[in-house]
Design a protein around this motif. Sequence first.
Motif, PDB file in Angstrom:
ATOM      1  N   LEU A 142      -6.748  21.491  45.601  1.00 45.01           N
ATOM      2  CA  LEU A 142      -6.945  23.013  46.209  1.00 45.01           C
ATOM      3  C   LEU A 142      -6.972  23.543  45.172  1.00 45.01           C
ATOM      4  CD1 LEU A 142      -6.481  22.299  50.275  1.00 45.01           C
ATOM      5  CD2 LEU A 142      -8.564  22.758  48.767  1.00 45.01           C
ATOM      6  N   GLY A 143      -6.108  22.859  44.168  1.00 41.59           N
ATOM      7  CA  GLY A 143      -4.607  24.039  43.141  1.00 41.59           C
ATOM      8  C   GLY A 143      -3.336  24.273  43.950  1.00 41.59           C
ATOM      9  N   TYR A 144      -2.873  22.994  44.506  1.00 43.29           N
ATOM     10  CA  TYR A 144      -1.657  22.434  45.127  1.00 43.29           C
ATOM     11  C   TYR A 144      -1.253  21.801  44.529  1.00 43.29           C
ATOM     12  CZ  TYR A 144      -2.773  27.746  47.159  1.00 43.29           C
ATOM     13  OH  TYR A 144      -2.908  29.094  47.352  1.00 43.29           O
ATOM     14  N   PHE A 145       0.032  20.799  45.132  1.00 42.77           N
ATOM     15  CA  PHE A 145       0.594  20.126  45.050  1.00 42.77           C
ATOM     16  C   PHE A 145       1.463  20.024  46.260  1.00 42.77           C
ATOM     17  CE2 PHE A 145       1.123  19.262  39.733  1.00 42.77           C
ATOM     18  CZ  PHE A 145      -0.373  18.384  40.455  1.00 42.77           C
ATOM     19  N   ASN A 146       1.153  19.127  47.530  1.00 37.70           N
ATOM     20  CA  ASN A 146       2.207  18.861  47.532  1.00 37.70           C
ATOM     21  C   ASN A 146       3.379  17.861  47.486  1.00 37.70           C
ATOM     22  OD1 ASN A 146       1.435  16.036  47.856  1.00 37.70           O
ATOM     23  ND2 ASN A 146      -0.046  15.780  49.497  1.00 37.70           N
ATOM     24  N   ARG A 147       4.420  18.185  48.515  1.00 40.41           N
ATOM     25  CA  ARG A 147       5.559  17.543  47.901  1.00 40.41           C
ATOM     26  C   ARG A 147       5.790  15.836  47.920  1.00 40.41           C
ATOM     27  NH1 ARG A 147       6.961  22.228  51.766  1.00 40.41           N
ATOM     28  NH2 ARG A 147       8.909  22.904  51.340  1.00 40.41           N
ATOM     29  N   THR A 148       4.616  14.957  48.569  1.00 47.29           N
ATOM     30  CA  THR A 148       5.080  13.641  47.871  1.00 47.29           C
ATOM     31  C   THR A 148       4.121  13.865  46.650  1.00 47.29           C
ATOM     32  OG1 THR A 148       4.197  13.602  50.081  1.00 47.29           O
ATOM     33  CG2 THR A 148       2.973  11.846  48.718  1.00 47.29           C
ATOM     34  N   GLY A 149       3.209  14.619  46.199  1.00 48.12           N
ATOM     35  CA  GLY A 149       2.387  14.494  44.989  1.00 48.12           C
ATOM     36  C   GLY A 149       3.336  15.091  43.897  1.00 48.12           C
ATOM     37  N   ILE A 150       4.290  15.593  44.289  1.00 48.20           N
ATOM     38  CA  ILE A 150       5.076  16.359  42.848  1.00 48.20           C
ATOM     39  C   ILE A 150       6.295  15.491  43.257  1.00 48.20           C
ATOM     40  CG2 ILE A 150       7.456  18.034  43.355  1.00 48.20           C
ATOM     41  CD1 ILE A 150       4.795  19.215  42.179  1.00 48.20           C
ATOM     42  N   SER A 151       7.002  14.756  44.121  1.00 47.42           N
ATOM     43  CA  SER A 151       8.279  13.739  44.035  1.00 47.42           C
ATOM     44  C   SER A 151       7.697  12.251  43.474  1.00 47.42           C
ATOM     45  CB  SER A 151       7.898  13.558  45.408  1.00 47.42           C
ATOM     46  OG  SER A 151       9.161  14.151  46.103  1.00 47.42           O
ATOM     47  N   ALA A 152       6.534  12.169  43.440  1.00 47.07           N
ATOM     48  CA  ALA A 152       5.461  10.952  42.676  1.00 47.07           C
ATOM     49  C   ALA A 152       5.862  11.312  41.445  1.00 47.07           C
ATOM     50  CB  ALA A 152       4.236  10.745  43.187  1.00 47.07           C
ATOM     51  N   ILE A 153       5.335  12.633  40.793  1.00 46.70           N
ATOM     52  CA  ILE A 153       4.947  12.685  39.949  1.00 46.70           C
ATOM     53  C   ILE A 153       6.477  13.225  38.527  1.00 46.70           C
ATOM     54  CG2 ILE A 153       4.215  14.156  37.726  1.00 46.70           C
ATOM     55  CD1 ILE A 153       2.175  15.681  39.756  1.00 46.70           C
ATOM     56  N   GLY A 154       7.125  13.742  39.592  1.00 52.30           N
ATOM     57  CA  GLY A 154       8.587  13.725  39.125  1.00 52.30           C
ATOM     58  C   GLY A 154       9.481  11.597  39.070  1.00 52.30           C
ATOM     59  N   PHE A 155       9.177  11.199  39.875  1.00 54.56           N
ATOM     60  CA  PHE A 155       9.567   9.771  39.651  1.00 54.56           C
ATOM     61  C   PHE A 155       8.656   9.287  38.347  1.00 54.56           C
ATOM     62  CE2 PHE A 155       8.923   4.986  41.544  1.00 54.56           C
ATOM     63  CZ  PHE A 155      10.371   5.174  41.494  1.00 54.56           C
ATOM     64  N   ALA A 156       7.607   9.702  38.533  1.00 54.20           N
ATOM     65  CA  ALA A 156       6.724   8.977  37.080  1.00 54.20           C
ATOM     66  C   ALA A 156       7.560   8.879  35.860  1.00 54.20           C
ATOM     67  CB  ALA A 156       5.534   9.098  36.772  1.00 54.20           C
ATOM     68  N   LEU A 157       8.492  10.926  36.030  1.00 60.72           N
ATOM     69  CA  LEU A 157       9.065  10.841  35.148  1.00 60.72           C
ATOM     70  C   LEU A 157      10.173  10.502  34.804  1.00 60.72           C
ATOM     71  CD1 LEU A 157       7.232  14.171  34.405  1.00 60.72           C
ATOM     72  CD2 LEU A 157       6.925  12.041  33.038  1.00 60.72           C
ATOM     73  N   SER A 158      11.155  10.566  36.134  1.00 56.67           N
ATOM     74  CA  SER A 158      12.691  10.705  36.048  1.00 56.67           C
ATOM     75  C   SER A 158      12.891   8.454  35.577  1.00 56.67           C
ATOM     76  CB  SER A 158      13.691  10.570  37.431  1.00 56.67           C
ATOM     77  OG  SER A 158      12.630  10.670  38.311  1.00 56.67           O
ATOM     78  N   ASN A 159      11.867   7.486  36.331  1.00 58.96           N
ATOM     79  CA  ASN A 159      11.793   6.826  36.579  1.00 58.96           C
ATOM     80  C   ASN A 159      11.637   5.717  34.953  1.00 58.96           C
ATOM     81  OD1 ASN A 159      13.257   4.128  37.750  1.00 58.96           O
ATOM     82  ND2 ASN A 159      10.388   3.853  38.269  1.00 58.96           N
ATOM     83  N   GLN A 160      11.009   6.864  34.248  1.00 53.68           N
ATOM     84  CA  GLN A 160      10.300   5.833  32.806  1.00 53.68           C
ATOM     85  C   GLN A 160       8.893   5.377  33.226  1.00 53.68           C
ATOM     86  OE1 GLN A 160      12.352   7.010  30.067  1.00 53.68           O
ATOM     87  NE2 GLN A 160      13.494   8.463  31.352  1.00 53.68           N
ATOM     88  N   THR A 161       8.085   5.999  34.244  1.00 53.94           N
ATOM     89  CA  THR A 161       7.182   5.345  34.476  1.00 53.94           C
ATOM     90  C   THR A 161       6.221   5.306  33.275  1.00 53.94           C
ATOM     91  OG1 THR A 161       7.991   4.974  36.836  1.00 53.94           O
ATOM     92  CG2 THR A 161       6.117   4.667  35.830  1.00 53.94           C
ATOM     93  N   PHE A 162       6.766   6.864  32.617  1.00 54.32           N
ATOM     94  CA  PHE A 162       5.725   7.179  31.841  1.00 54.32           C
ATOM     95  C   PHE A 162       5.936   6.831  29.881  1.00 54.32           C
ATOM     96  CE2 PHE A 162       5.630  10.183  29.246  1.00 54.32           C
ATOM     97  CZ  PHE A 162       4.227   9.824  28.141  1.00 54.32           C
TER      98      PHE A 162
END
Length: 953
Positions: A504-524
Amino acid sequence: MFARIQPYLLVIFIQVLVVAAITNPQDFAALQSLKSGWENAPPNWVGTDPCGSGWDGIGCSNSRVVSITLASVGLSGQVPGDIADLSELLTLDLSYNEGLTGSLPRPIGNLAKLTSLILVGCGFSGQIPDTIGSMKQLYTLSLNSNKFIGPIPHSIGALPRLHWLDLADNKLSGSIPVSNGTAPGLDMLVQTQHFHFGKNQLSGEIPSQLFSGNMSLIHLLLENNQLTGKIPSTVGLIQTLEVLRLDRNSLSGPVPQNLSKLTSVQELFLSNNNLNGPLPDLTGMTSLNYLDMSNNTFNASDFPPWISTLPSLTTLVMENTNLRGGVPETLFSLAQLQSVILKNNRINGTLSLGSSYSNELQLVDLQNNTVESYTDRAGGYGSIQIILVDNPICQGETQSYCIPPRQANSSYTTPSNCSRPQCRSDQVSSPNCQCAYPYTGTLFFRAPSFSYLGNLSTFLALQQRLMFTFQSHQLPVDSVSLSNPSKNLDDYLTLSLEVFPSGLGYFNRTGISAIGFALSNQTFKPPPFFGPFFYRANGYQYFTGDLSSSNKSSSSTAIIIGAAVGGSVLLLLLLVAGGYAFRQKRRAEIAAKHIDPFASWDRSKNNGGVPQLKGARNFSFEEVKKYTKNFSEANDIGSGGYGKVYRGTLPTGQLVAVKRAQQGSTQGALEFKTEIELLSRVHHRNVVGLVGFCFDQGEEMLVYEFIPNGTLKDSLSGKSGIRLDWMRRLRIALGAARGIQYLHVLANPPIIHRDIKSNNVLLDERLNAKVADFGLSKPMGSPDRTHVTTQVKGTMGYMDPEYYMTQQLTEKSDVYSFGVLLLELITARAPIEKGKYIVREVKLAMDKTKDLYNLQELIDPVIVSSVAPGSLEKFVDLALDCVAEEGVNRPTMSEVVKEIESIMELAGLNPHTESASTSDNYDGARKGDEHPYSDDSLFVYSGAYPHSKLEPK
């Protein structure tokens, strides 16, 4: 009367709901404490059952809270000490919430099972509590980009499993702590690979005791502090080191000469110190990409000839280093050279790039020197920027190289393949031409190996790797856009990032946190040439489901709702009671299963006895189903005769590969039991790790660690997009040999693999080799150590002919298969290709009197230019020794390991460095979606030896 009864029924109803909640009461109370201490807690944090009702950011296992991942959700407030009551917590990530302030509570150290503490980009202050040293399971500690003050706690040195330590960009002060007999220190962190301490106020000398030869450090980042004294020579002992940043301190004295022994270092920053003495001779640093020694007081010196011998150099920055004389043309012929910056020196004579200058060259900056003339032998250097401002040659001249340059930042933006639409003012058009509200922030790369910011393919590779990470974790991402690459004052490469939502063009909190976790946790994991990174997110204000509702309601609405509730409560009581009874029964069954996880092991299917395990985790079917998103097609990453392989993500964020047997089939039952038993006992960095298994509801599944760079076979064939030069192949050969040696010599009991092949050698993110797939393996008991009589199994082309003829299996059968693998490394050809057998082809073509043994027609062209003299011939000799017709004439794997180490030393490599260089050139993103755990070989053989299967179908 009904109206009078209604309130009592509601009270009873609420009490029943509390009783029926599956979340552990202690955990619920701790979460309530967090909620009461925070503003902007997720709006769905309501009710009494966080686990059962799916509170945003809360991960549970068997009613216990095991993870809190709430990155970038706008939290503000402080972390209360009650967080310590979450005794089963494994992961805590509150990154990118700048409103989280105050000190970390000392009781946080009571989270004894915590493996990841990630608080990047918040507003925490005060001292880092020394109780962190009590978290003995901690693997990742990221507290960077906060406002912490005071010293680095000694107690961090007592974390034996710590892998990632990032304390950068705070206000930490004092000296770097080392052990002193009464307190631990960072010198004890021999398993830690990352020391990120840049941009603090650390002072004093760098302790020589901090470093030793048994450390695993890859990144040592101490830039932008207040450190004094000499660079300790013990830094030269860390053979695993790849990035060394000591710039922007007050270090003095000469540079230790033994730094040249750091053959794996790719980025070396020594600039902006008070270093003196002679310029160091760094001839041995053959992996060096980026060298910056600017703004020091070295002795006056002619241009060092050793710089022109560094084969991997992309960037040379030596401003204000007392250089004099001319710059040799040979410097500009280095194949990967991009930038040469030699401002503010005493370079004189004639500048000439020669006729064989690098195709990558973009900048030659010799401002403020004494260059007298400039020769353009090639007849025009095209897009190369030559800057000779403030040299004698430019007195009264108006040539382009005499005009002061403008700031040159790239204007790169991820391109789109369509016509971007007009979006409303608060929306952005994605690369896929969809109007949306992206999640934005900045990526900071602390030590990239390149300096040219105009290379389109470089940033496309990063974009593709980002999308691969997001898609592999099933995150709701439609596309990503990168823009505005530039170098900041810290010499970090910065890139603006926009992540666009799908749907729909928006993120929910779960999506944002998961993306942030991938970047903060060095998963990426970025492409290797980008180096270590961190991310800073901007706030996100466009969450779906945040529509405010009016608190006003009419009395008539209240009456209707009250009547509806009252009329339904009796029915709900019955439903809740029934549900509670069912749930209690289910929980009892689960508890019984965990007490005896093999109670349902079915011996009628010829599975053998109950497996004897050492450390493997028993997963329920429901758990694995959840981790793989219900075995979704998007997570289907391979298949073979055994079944399918799925990608999954554990609550800790660990990526796993789930090998699922074909439903209802007994095929592979013994192999399933064998792999569980064997892999649960083997623990070696060159053997793939078994995380656990599932034997539940008729399912047989193995859960492995996920190995991101696929199989050696894929890389040799070009399928993976990874380019393996000769040096990397030597390291891979050594890693695989050490893994097999471990199985033969150190495993208890020793193990014969029986299926060594390039499809069963996996490459991790640093191209370490890991031996995989133990379905055909055989343990060797002490009484029967030398010969194991068994049905012949293996893969055509790799199989030991003596084993096939005699049916007597020994360790030497693995040696034969490994010899075939060595020939495959040389030729990049399958063992059997178009009816020709690689062993026979090499023996027929071989002539020891000729260069490269006359094997030029068989050698993979990729490695020809990188083969060190004499090393390939010795490698071929070893391979042919391994494939000797009689096993007694073959070396042991221990002897093979020693010989490969000798070959590496002959080629100028240190065989004791932990991994291959991460400056590997990736010719593109990984192609396809097959996964290394899938057994997709067409030549797996069991029983007779059918000649019809000698060629691929």
